[in-house]
Write a protein that holds these residues in place. Structure first.
Motif, mmCIF file in Angstrom:
data_model
loop_
_atom_site.group_PDB
_atom_site.id
_atom_site.type_symbol
_atom_site.label_atom_id
_atom_site.label_comp_id
_atom_site.label_asym_id
_atom_site.label_seq_id
_atom_site.Cartn_x
_atom_site.Cartn_y
_atom_site.Cartn_z
ATOM 1 N N ARG A 57 87.364 56.675 40.798
ATOM 2 C CA ARG A 57 87.553 57.349 39.524
ATOM 3 C C ARG A 57 86.224 57.456 38.789
ATOM 4 N N LEU A 58 86.152 58.465 37.925
ATOM 5 C CA LEU A 58 84.949 58.735 37.132
ATOM 6 C C LEU A 58 85.372 58.923 35.685
ATOM 7 N N LYS A 59 84.616 58.362 34.759
ATOM 8 C CA LYS A 59 84.947 58.442 33.331
ATOM 9 C C LYS A 59 84.526 59.805 32.774
ATOM 10 N N ILE A 60 85.436 60.403 32.016
ATOM 11 C CA ILE A 60 85.171 61.695 31.380
ATOM 12 C C ILE A 60 84.249 61.485 30.186
ATOM 13 N N LYS A 61 83.127 62.240 30.181
ATOM 14 C CA LYS A 61 82.196 62.119 29.068
ATOM 15 C C LYS A 61 82.190 63.332 28.145
ATOM 16 N N LYS A 62 82.724 64.457 28.626
ATOM 17 C CA LYS A 62 82.756 65.653 27.776
ATOM 18 C C LYS A 62 83.787 66.635 28.319
ATOM 19 N N LEU A 63 84.511 67.288 27.411
ATOM 20 C CA LEU A 63 85.425 68.376 27.749
ATOM 21 C C LEU A 63 84.874 69.634 27.088
ATOM 22 N N ILE A 64 84.615 70.651 27.889
ATOM 23 C CA ILE A 64 84.040 71.891 27.374
ATOM 24 C C ILE A 64 85.080 72.997 27.508
ATOM 25 N N GLY A 65 85.624 73.388 26.374
ATOM 26 C CA GLY A 65 86.631 74.451 26.364
ATOM 27 C C GLY A 65 85.971 75.813 26.367
ATOM 28 N N SER A 66 86.772 76.815 26.351
ATOM 29 C CA SER A 66 86.363 78.227 26.286
ATOM 30 C C SER A 66 85.559 78.704 27.490
ATOM 31 N N ALA A 67 85.637 77.980 28.605
ATOM 32 C CA ALA A 67 85.042 78.479 29.847
ATOM 33 C C ALA A 67 86.025 79.474 30.474
ATOM 34 N N VAL A 68 85.533 80.273 31.390
ATOM 35 C CA VAL A 68 86.364 81.289 32.039
ATOM 36 C C VAL A 68 86.231 81.143 33.551
ATOM 37 N N ASN A 69 87.374 81.211 34.241
ATOM 38 C CA ASN A 69 87.368 81.191 35.695
ATOM 39 C C ASN A 69 86.712 82.473 36.185
ATOM 40 N N PRO A 70 85.630 82.376 36.968
ATOM 41 C CA PRO A 70 84.933 83.582 37.391
ATOM 42 C C PRO A 70 85.751 84.474 38.325
ATOM 43 N N ASP A 71 86.736 83.902 39.015
ATOM 44 C CA ASP A 71 87.548 84.702 39.934
ATOM 45 C C ASP A 71 88.687 85.430 39.223
ATOM 46 N N SER A 72 89.371 84.729 38.316
ATOM 47 C CA SER A 72 90.560 85.317 37.695
ATOM 48 C C SER A 72 90.330 85.809 36.267
ATOM 49 N N GLY A 73 89.279 85.322 35.610
ATOM 50 C CA GLY A 73 89.049 85.671 34.217
ATOM 51 C C GLY A 73 89.910 84.880 33.242
ATOM 52 N N LYS A 74 90.715 83.940 33.747
ATOM 53 C CA LYS A 74 91.582 83.133 32.889
ATOM 54 C C LYS A 74 90.794 81.962 32.300
ATOM 55 N N PRO A 75 91.237 81.466 31.134
ATOM 56 C CA PRO A 75 90.527 80.354 30.504
ATOM 57 C C PRO A 75 90.661 79.069 31.308
#
Length: 111
Positions: A57-75
């Motif tokens: 397991r790895l500890k989450i250090k940051k969540l970055i919203g508003s990214a877009v899937n380059p294949d589907s264009g979905k958030p």
């Protein structure tokens, strides 16, 4: 128990990519998940599965919203984790899957 998500590392990526998450080669790594996580927070964990085994397991250090899937264009959300993570001394059987699943850490050994 430590809350988080499970992510499967595809076998085609190979064991070397899994090892890099835990051996000090990397300082951080980027996972992603569809949409905006409703339950996930900084400080939670990404539990990694490889070849149907929970390996660490790895500890989450940051969540970055508003990214877009380059294949589907979905958030999607980028999940940045700190490396190296915690590797299990012996993997625990756990079925791999596509995508992201919430996980309460019940199989993780108590410290």
């Amino acid at each position: 128990m430590s809350f988080g998500i499970t992510k499967t590392i595809p076998a085609k990526q190979g064991i070397a990519e899994v090892e890099a998450l835990y051996d000090g080669t990397l300082d951080e790594f980027e996972f992603h998940m569809a949409g905006k996580p409703s339950k996930l927070n900084v400080g939670d964990y990404v539990y990694t599965i490889f070849n149907d085994q929970l390996v660490g397991r790895l500890k989450i250090k940051k969540l970055i919203g508003s990214a877009v899937n380059p294949d589907s264009g979905k958030p999607r959300t980028l999940v940045m984790v700190a490396c190296p993570g915690e590797r299990l001394p012996a993997p625990i059987p756990r079925q791999g899957h596509r995508g992201t699943r919430y996980y309460d850490g019940t199989d993780w050994p108590e410290e």
